[in-house]
Enzyme design. Structure first.
Site, PDB file in Angstrom:
ATOM      1  N   SER A   1       0.689  -1.122   0.138  1.00 27.42           N
ATOM      2  CA  SER A   1       0.042   0.021  -0.036  1.00 27.42           C
ATOM      3  C   SER A   1       0.898   1.252   0.008  1.00 27.42           C
ATOM      4  O   SER A   1       1.713   1.412  -0.860  1.00 27.42           O
ATOM      5  CB  SER A   1      -0.916  -0.184   1.106  1.00 27.42           C
TER       6      SER A   1
ATOM      7  N   ASP B   1     -10.019  -3.362  -5.494  1.00 25.12           N
ATOM      8  CA  ASP B   1      -9.388  -2.264  -4.630  1.00 25.12           C
ATOM      9  C   ASP B   1      -9.038  -1.057  -5.534  1.00 25.12           C
ATOM     10  O   ASP B   1      -8.802  -1.204  -6.502  1.00 25.12           O
ATOM     11  CB  ASP B   1      -7.673  -3.114  -4.653  1.00 25.12           C
TER      12      ASP B   1
ATOM     13  N   HIS C   1      -8.372  -4.828  -1.082  1.00 26.24           N
ATOM     14  CA  HIS C   1      -7.148  -4.150  -0.243  1.00 26.24           C
ATOM     15  C   HIS C   1      -6.924  -4.891   1.035  1.00 26.24           C
ATOM     16  O   HIS C   1      -7.480  -4.754   1.905  1.00 26.24           O
ATOM     17  CB  HIS C   1      -7.462  -2.662  -0.396  1.00 26.24           C
TER      18      HIS C   1
END
Ligand SMILES: *[C@@H]1O[C@H](CO)[C@@H](O)[C@H](O)[C@H]1NC(C)=O
Length: 403
Positions: A189, A343, A373
């Site tokens: 991320s 995501d 995600h």
């Protein structure tokens, strides 16, 4: 009695309504996903309330989860774990207790959390690092860079860059018996964003003699330029990262001033004069057909230069590595990219894969079409998903064969 039952029934319906969320057919363990998502959402609501009443910054409330999941640096019979700092950057280091006399591999790990949250000590990160150190007989350095809203761009990047360059020096390599030809940087991320940005910068840094062998980008955020890609649109309400939260993270990376957040939400933060950069993040040319569906590509039509002038980081490759020119990508190390179907950041990953391949970089792209995600972190109780373990196993196997 009847009224009590009625109250109970009503309450149950309300709770079920709050928890229930329609999810795509192919997502596994749906109820667990909903419960987890409801937990995150509740914390988010608490944050919004606290902020509304002027009690706390939204991220201070969200940070409770990071603290709740905090672990001590405890060693076991497989791995020695220590909290320390290198070049003034706090880190958690994992050293395997192998008896091999040969040099070890090393991974520098950069946690996620939107540049605002997270820590190397969080249970899921601690577990992943332990597992990596043990299974790969590798030294893992998990970095605790400074976070927003207290610190903004480029502090996060600078902390990670300082740490990585420190770890590539002879002194460090000797002390930890690390093979200079077998070092990787990995992050998920926002950590994937920092990993990608650091890898680009290292490539052109004449001070750094030792080069990375591999970069691993786990559902990375790679651009703050177009926040209306098909994945931002299609997955705006998916667990556990909504479009609103991702944009809040992006805006907090640069400033706590809410007007940037508002502009980003309507995708009006980039003026058309900077549209020449858009070719680097043009989803209409960089995405595979099946992800474009019936989305229509729009050029920015706004003339407002206020935000890019006030926050030049918006156009900086250290924040948006996807905006790097083609020549800057040539020579990047072997790259492993994980993307998730549901995501908002999915298209960032796809676009970078496509640009890296055009630049001749060897890329291994693992796209998972039934996950959302943050899945890699869903590896421990109470939100332990079997798919998370399969993804981690594959990641570690690949590392074992390639690092
Ligand atoms: C993006 O790609 C489309 C073609 O798919 C093209 O029409 C458009 O001009 C491109 N935009 C930029 C800024 O390169």
């Amino acid at each position: 009695m009847a009224s009590k039952s009625l109250c109970f029934l009503l309450l149950s319906v309300l709770v079920a309504y709050y928890i229930y969320k329609p999810l795509p057919e192919n997502i596994e363990e749906k109820w667990k996903v909903m419960l987890m998502d409801a937990t995150f959402r509740s914390l988010g609501h608490l944050g919004t309330l606290a902020e509304m009443f002027g009690m706390k910054h939204y991220m201070d409330v969200m940070m409770l989860l990071t603290y709740a999941e905090g672990t001590e640096p405890t060693s076991n019979d497989q791995v020695i774990v220590t909290d320390t700092s290198f070049s003034n950057v706090p880190v958690r280091v994992y050293i395997p207790k192998g008896h091999s006399t040969s040099l070890r591999r090393a991974i520098i790990y950069i946690h996620g959390g939107g540049w605002c949250l997270g820590s190397a000590s969080m249970q899921p990160y601690d577990q992943l690092s332990r597992q990596s150190a043990h299974q790969l007989n590798a030294v893992i350095v998990s970095v605790n860079y400074r976070l927003a809203p207290k610190f903004h761009f480029p502090i996060q990047f600078d902390d990670v860059y300082n740490l990585v360059t420190f770890c590539l020096q002879e002194k460090f390599l000797e002390k930890y018996s690390v093979d200079p030809n077998r070092i990787a940087v990995s992050g998920d991320s926002a950590g994937g964003n920092l990993a990608a940005a650091v890898s680009q910068m290292l490539l052109h840094d004449p001070q750094v003699k030792v080069k990375l062998k591999i970069q691993l980008l786990i559902y990375p955020a790679l651009q703050a330029f177009d926040l209306s890609t098909p994945s931002y649109k299609d997955n705006a309400y998916m667990p556990i990262l909504s479009k609103t939260l991702m944009i809040r993270f992006w805006s907090e990376y640069f400033t706590t001033d809410r007007s940037l957040f508002e502009a980003m939400m309507s995708n009006k933060h980039i003026p058309s004069q900077d549209a020449h950069l858009l070719k680097y993040a043009n989803w209409s040319t960089l995405l595979p057909e099946q992800l474009k569906k019936n989305h229509v590509y729009n050029m920015p039509a706004n003339q407002n230069t206020f935000f890019v002038k006030k926050y030049p980081g918006l156009l900086d490759v250290r924040a948006s590595p996807l905006l790097a020119e083609d020549e800057k990508l040539i020579g990047l190390p072997l790259t492993y990219v994980i993307t998730c179907m549901y995501d908002v950041l999915r298209d960032d990953g796809f676009m970078y894969v496509s640009r890296l391949r055009k630049a001749g970089v060897h890329v291994v792209h693992e796209h998972y079409d039934s996950v959302f995600h943050g899945i890699l972190l869903m590896n421990s109780w109470p939100f332990d998903f079997s798919i998370a373990h399969r993804i981690v196993d594959k990641y570690l196997n690949w590392l074992d064969n390639n690092l």
